[in-house]
Enzyme design. Structure first.
Site, PDB file in Angstrom:
ATOM      1  N   THR A  96       0.827  -1.214   0.000  1.00  0.00           N
ATOM      2  CA  THR A  96       0.000   0.000   0.000  1.00  0.00           C
ATOM      3  C   THR A  96       0.861   1.264   0.000  1.00  0.00           C
ATOM      4  O   THR A  96       0.659   2.167  -0.803  1.00  0.00           O
ATOM      5  CB  THR A  96      -0.916  -0.007   1.253  1.00  0.00           C
ATOM      6  OG1 THR A  96      -1.631  -1.235   1.267  1.00  0.00           O
ATOM      7  CG2 THR A  96      -1.886   1.151   1.247  1.00  0.00           C
ATOM      8  N   VAL A 103       3.972   7.233  12.863  1.00  0.00           N
ATOM      9  CA  VAL A 103       2.956   7.785  13.763  1.00  0.00           C
ATOM     10  C   VAL A 103       2.120   8.832  13.025  1.00  0.00           C
ATOM     11  O   VAL A 103       2.656   9.793  12.480  1.00  0.00           O
ATOM     12  CB  VAL A 103       3.599   8.433  15.008  1.00  0.00           C
ATOM     13  CG1 VAL A 103       2.519   8.959  15.948  1.00  0.00           C
ATOM     14  CG2 VAL A 103       4.493   7.436  15.733  1.00  0.00           C
ATOM     15  N   GLY A 142       0.548   8.837  10.226  1.00  0.00           N
ATOM     16  CA  GLY A 142       0.704   8.879   8.766  1.00  0.00           C
ATOM     17  C   GLY A 142       1.266  10.171   8.219  1.00  0.00           C
ATOM     18  O   GLY A 142       2.407  10.544   8.515  1.00  0.00           O
ATOM     19  N   GLY A 157     -13.840  -1.393   4.119  1.00  0.00           N
ATOM     20  CA  GLY A 157     -12.385  -1.380   3.936  1.00  0.00           C
ATOM     21  C   GLY A 157     -11.650  -0.481   4.918  1.00  0.00           C
ATOM     22  O   GLY A 157     -10.448  -0.260   4.786  1.00  0.00           O
ATOM     23  N   LYS A 186       2.369   3.599  18.847  1.00  0.00           N
ATOM     24  CA  LYS A 186       2.557   5.005  18.488  1.00  0.00           C
ATOM     25  C   LYS A 186       2.791   5.850  19.743  1.00  0.00           C
ATOM     26  O   LYS A 186       3.632   6.758  19.746  1.00  0.00           O
ATOM     27  CB  LYS A 186       1.348   5.506  17.699  1.00  0.00           C
ATOM     28  CG  LYS A 186       1.268   4.858  16.306  1.00  0.00           C
ATOM     29  CD  LYS A 186      -0.091   5.062  15.659  1.00  0.00           C
ATOM     30  CE  LYS A 186      -0.135   4.437  14.261  1.00  0.00           C
ATOM     31  NZ  LYS A 186      -1.497   4.391  13.705  1.00  0.00           N
TER      32      LYS A 186
HETATM   33  N1  LIG Z   1      -0.962   1.406   5.169  1.00  0.00           N
HETATM   34  C1  LIG Z   1      -0.935   2.472   5.937  1.00  0.00           C
HETATM   35  O1  LIG Z   1      -1.854   3.295   5.922  1.00  0.00           O
HETATM   36  C2  LIG Z   1       0.227   2.718   6.861  1.00  0.00           C
HETATM   37  C3  LIG Z   1       0.257   3.914   7.599  1.00  0.00           C
HETATM   38  C4  LIG Z   1       1.362   4.174   8.432  1.00  0.00           C
HETATM   39  C5  LIG Z   1       2.371   3.245   8.518  1.00  0.00           C
HETATM   40  N2  LIG Z   1       2.300   2.078   7.792  1.00  0.00           N
HETATM   41  C6  LIG Z   1       3.400   1.142   7.929  1.00  0.00           C
HETATM   42  O2  LIG Z   1       4.066   1.000   6.681  1.00  0.00           O
HETATM   43  C7  LIG Z   1       4.553  -0.335   6.538  1.00  0.00           C
HETATM   44  C8  LIG Z   1       3.983  -0.932   5.264  1.00  0.00           C
HETATM   45  O3  LIG Z   1       2.576  -0.920   5.335  1.00  0.00           O
HETATM   46  P1  LIG Z   1       1.653  -1.298   4.081  1.00  0.00           P
HETATM   47  O4  LIG Z   1       0.269  -0.919   4.465  1.00  0.00           O
HETATM   48  O5  LIG Z   1       2.230  -0.750   2.837  1.00  0.00           O
HETATM   49  O6  LIG Z   1       1.765  -2.893   4.099  1.00  0.00           O
HETATM   50  P2  LIG Z   1       1.458  -3.916   2.901  1.00  0.00           P
HETATM   51  O7  LIG Z   1       1.132  -5.199   3.555  1.00  0.00           O
HETATM   52  O8  LIG Z   1       0.501  -3.316   1.937  1.00  0.00           O
HETATM   53  O9  LIG Z   1       2.861  -4.021   2.190  1.00  0.00           O
HETATM   54  C9  LIG Z   1       3.943  -4.727   2.708  1.00  0.00           C
HETATM   55  C10 LIG Z   1       4.731  -5.262   1.545  1.00  0.00           C
HETATM   56  O10 LIG Z   1       5.917  -5.895   2.018  1.00  0.00           O
HETATM   57  C11 LIG Z   1       6.113  -7.055   1.254  1.00  0.00           C
HETATM   58  N3  LIG Z   1       6.955  -8.009   1.983  1.00  0.00           N
HETATM   59  C12 LIG Z   1       6.612  -8.796   3.020  1.00  0.00           C
HETATM   60  N4  LIG Z   1       7.657  -9.526   3.415  1.00  0.00           N
HETATM   61  C13 LIG Z   1       8.676  -9.206   2.602  1.00  0.00           C
HETATM   62  C14 LIG Z   1      10.005  -9.651   2.493  1.00  0.00           C
HETATM   63  N5  LIG Z   1      10.490 -10.580   3.327  1.00  0.00           N
HETATM   64  N6  LIG Z   1      10.795  -9.101   1.545  1.00  0.00           N
HETATM   65  C15 LIG Z   1      10.310  -8.161   0.711  1.00  0.00           C
HETATM   66  N7  LIG Z   1       9.044  -7.712   0.756  1.00  0.00           N
HETATM   67  C16 LIG Z   1       8.240  -8.234   1.699  1.00  0.00           C
HETATM   68  C17 LIG Z   1       4.713  -7.590   1.008  1.00  0.00           C
HETATM   69  O11 LIG Z   1       4.702  -8.472  -0.079  1.00  0.00           O
HETATM   70  C18 LIG Z   1       3.951  -6.300   0.745  1.00  0.00           C
HETATM   71  O12 LIG Z   1       3.982  -5.930  -0.600  1.00  0.00           O
HETATM   72  C19 LIG Z   1       4.145  -1.056   7.819  1.00  0.00           C
HETATM   73  O13 LIG Z   1       5.197  -0.989   8.736  1.00  0.00           O
HETATM   74  C20 LIG Z   1       2.961  -0.257   8.306  1.00  0.00           C
HETATM   75  O14 LIG Z   1       2.787  -0.348   9.702  1.00  0.00           O
HETATM   76  C21 LIG Z   1       1.252   1.801   6.955  1.00  0.00           C
HETATM   77  N1  LIG Z   2      -4.173   0.724  11.179  1.00  0.00           N
HETATM   78  C1  LIG Z   2      -3.719   2.060  11.353  1.00  0.00           C
HETATM   79  C2  LIG Z   2      -2.969   2.508  10.125  1.00  0.00           C
HETATM   80  C3  LIG Z   2      -2.058   3.651  10.362  1.00  0.00           C
HETATM   81  O1  LIG Z   2      -0.978   3.322  11.165  1.00  0.00           O
HETATM   82  C4  LIG Z   2      -4.922   2.964  11.639  1.00  0.00           C
HETATM   83  O2  LIG Z   2      -6.067   2.503  11.613  1.00  0.00           O
HETATM   84  O3  LIG Z   2      -4.718   4.135  11.953  1.00  0.00           O
HETATM   85 NA    NA Z   3       3.512  11.333  10.785  1.00  0.00          NA
END
Ligand SMILES: NC(=O)c1ccc[n+]([C@@H]2O[C@H](COP(=O)([O-])OP(=O)(O)OC[C@H]3O[C@@H](n4cnc5c(N)ncnc54)[C@H](O)[C@@H]3O)[C@@H](O)[C@H]2O)c1
Ligand SMILES: N[C@@H](CCO)C(=O)O
Ligand code: NA
Length: 431
Positions: free
Chosen positions: A14, A130, A132, A185, A203
């Site tokens: 994502t 933290v 986003g 979603g 956080k």
């Molecule tokens: N999605 C959000 O809104 C959001 C917000 C703030 C922080 N985060 C943080 O950002 C990070 C990523 O979140 P996301 O939502 O993009 O997750 P996601 O699950 O969409 O993406 C993670 C990706 O990492 C890949 N992956 C997993 N294991 C792997 C490996 N061993 N080697 C290479 N690639 C690997 C997966 O295939 C996937 O494409 C997390 O730490 C999450 O906490 C996400």
């Molecule tokens: N799952 C988290 C994503 C952002 O870290 C939330 O709902 O805020």
């Molecule tokens: Na931030």
């Protein structure tokens, strides 16, 4: 021509896919901002065959080899502790700066990661971890570095805020609203980390560490989620002009002997509808920071989502790249204060207690006596008569949380109390 700053991206889900888009979108503009070209040297993904949309020459399944290549900055957007922890430690020890959104990792292992960064002179940035897109960690770490932060309180989990906002507006119960949030979603298939407060607690640990120059881990944060919130709680709040929010509260507490400690907690809270955090609806995040000289500051915006979170990642990436170009590193984080964490039982809180009691003489006195016996001072009492019962709503002054908790346990056992309808902590109103 200045040497390019080479970037490795780990994970392309994502957030990672949005980071890729932004990195490849306008390289000329990015180079102008950084003072050197920023080159995406490779993208490590678990299943390369699942990414036909990416430039194929950049994709690899070998994250270790990519980190060990001649990249300057590693951007980690995989999440979780292992194997990422070892990869990032190794990158930092080799002097490669790290940008990550990984709150789970930072809230448990910030100390060793920061030490590795300090030893090699690399940057470790994690604004995306933290709230986003909201610039929060950099203001806390840098803009307020000369002030004394006393409190950081806010909504840092969008999923639970969406659910509580929906319960408030529709009157529906928790389970029903969670199902709806999943269908739309907003909640993940496994919503545990969000609804049980783990995400917000991670956080809070990160915020408390930076705000109070100490090391606070997720395990130090008192955590309660929203699964126990019923429609009666929401109704009780509404009837008093309040609403329920899941807040992360990090405070600097002064002990009687003048020494200081940190209180870090995540739990549902009743706040007045007129409070600014009450107006934060849906999946938005908002955080109040209070500092001695600055006074109150409020940060508001999108706390999650691919593009908003990628904005925070790119901000960190540009900072780290600028530092590389300048031949140095950015400001390091300080944990010198090493304040201890105060247990929740000793943390001063205020309770709202809503009771169904028998409507007969002496009931109010009996209930008030239990509060007094635990040293808890009452702020307001409201009574509303029904036919043979009455509803009694008590809001306390501040008292240690353990004293409030045992007061409620004892009140529950009184014969004159038919039912404890709702118990919730109160924030954001005059004592
Ligand atoms: N999605 C959000 O809104 C959001 C917000 C703030 C922080 N985060 C943080 O950002 C990070 C990523 O979140 P996301 O939502 O993009 O997750 P996601 O699950 O969409 O993406 C993670 C990706 O990492 C890949 N992956 C997993 N294991 C792997 C490996 N061993 N080697 C290479 N690639 C690997 C997966 O295939 C996937 O494409 C997390 O730490 C999450 O906490 C996400
Ligand atoms: N799952 C988290 C994503 C952002 O870290 C939330 O709902 O805020
Ligand atoms: Na931030």
């Amino acid at each position: 021509m200045t040497e390019p700053v080479k970037v490795a991206l780990l994970g392309c889900g994502t957030v990672g896919s949005e980071v890729t888009r932004m990195l490849l979108d306008d390289p000329g503009e990015l180079a102008a901002r950084v003072g050197a070209p920023v080159e995406l040297a490779g993208i490590a993904v678990r299943r390369p065959d699942k990414h036909p949309e990416l430039p194929q020459h950049l994709i690899t399944s070998d994250a270790t080899a990519l980190i060990d290549s001649d990249v300057d900055i590693v951007v980690e957007l995989i999440g979780g502790i292992d194997p990422v922890r070892g990869w990032l430690l190794s990158a930092l020890r080799k002097g490669k700066s790290v940008v990550t959104g990984n709150k789970a990792l930072l809230s448990e292992h910030a100390s060793e990661l920061a030490e590795a960064a300090d030893e090699s002179g690399a940057d470790l940035y994690y604004e995306a971890a933290v709230a986003g897109a909201i610039p929060l960690l950099r203001p806390v770490r840098e803009s307020l570095a000369g002030d004394r932060i006393t409190r950081v309180m806010g909504i840092v989990n969008g999923t639970t805020n969406f659910i509580l906002s929906a319960m408030d507006s529709t009157g529906a119960g928790y389970a029903e609203t969670l199902d709806e949030a999943t269908r739309l979603g907003y909640a993940e298939a496994d919503p545990t980390a969000d609804v049980d407060g783990y995400d917000a607690a991670s956080k809070a640990a990160i915020i408390a560490s930076l705000a109070f120059h100490s090391r606070v881990t997720a395990a130090d944060v008192h955590r309660e989620g929203i699964a126990g919130i019923s429609s009666s709680d929401i109704t009780a709040a509404k009837s008093l002009g309040r609403t329920v929010k899941l807040l992360s509260i990090c405070e600097r507490v002064t002990e009687e002997d003048g020494s200081e400690s940190v209180s870090a907690r995540v739990h549902p809270v009743m706040i007045p509808k007129s409070h600014q955090l009450a107006g934060v609806g849906g999946a938005f995040n908002a955080v109040y920071v209070e500092a001695e000289a600055a006074g109150q500051l409020m940060f508001y915006g999108q706390g999650a989502g691919g593009a908003p979170t990628a904005s925070a990642v790119l901000g960190d990436l540009v900072s780290a790249a600028r530092n590389k170009v300048a031949g140095g590193r950015g400001p390091r984080e300080s944990a010198h204060a090493a304040l201890p964490v105060r247990p929740m039982g000793q943390t001063p809180t205020r309770y709202h207690v809503s009771l169904d009691v028998a409507d007969k003489p002496g009931v109010l006195a009996q209930v008030a006596q239990v509060f007094a016996a635990h040293g808890v001072s009452i702020s307001t009492v409201r009574q509303r008569d029904r036919r043979s019962t009455a509803s009694l709503v008590v809001v306390t002054h501040q008292a240690p949380d353990a004293a409030l908790r045992s007061t409620v346990d004892e009140i529950d056992k009184l014969d004159v109390v038919r039912e404890v309808i709702s118990v919730m902590r109160v924030e954001g109103e005059a004592e």
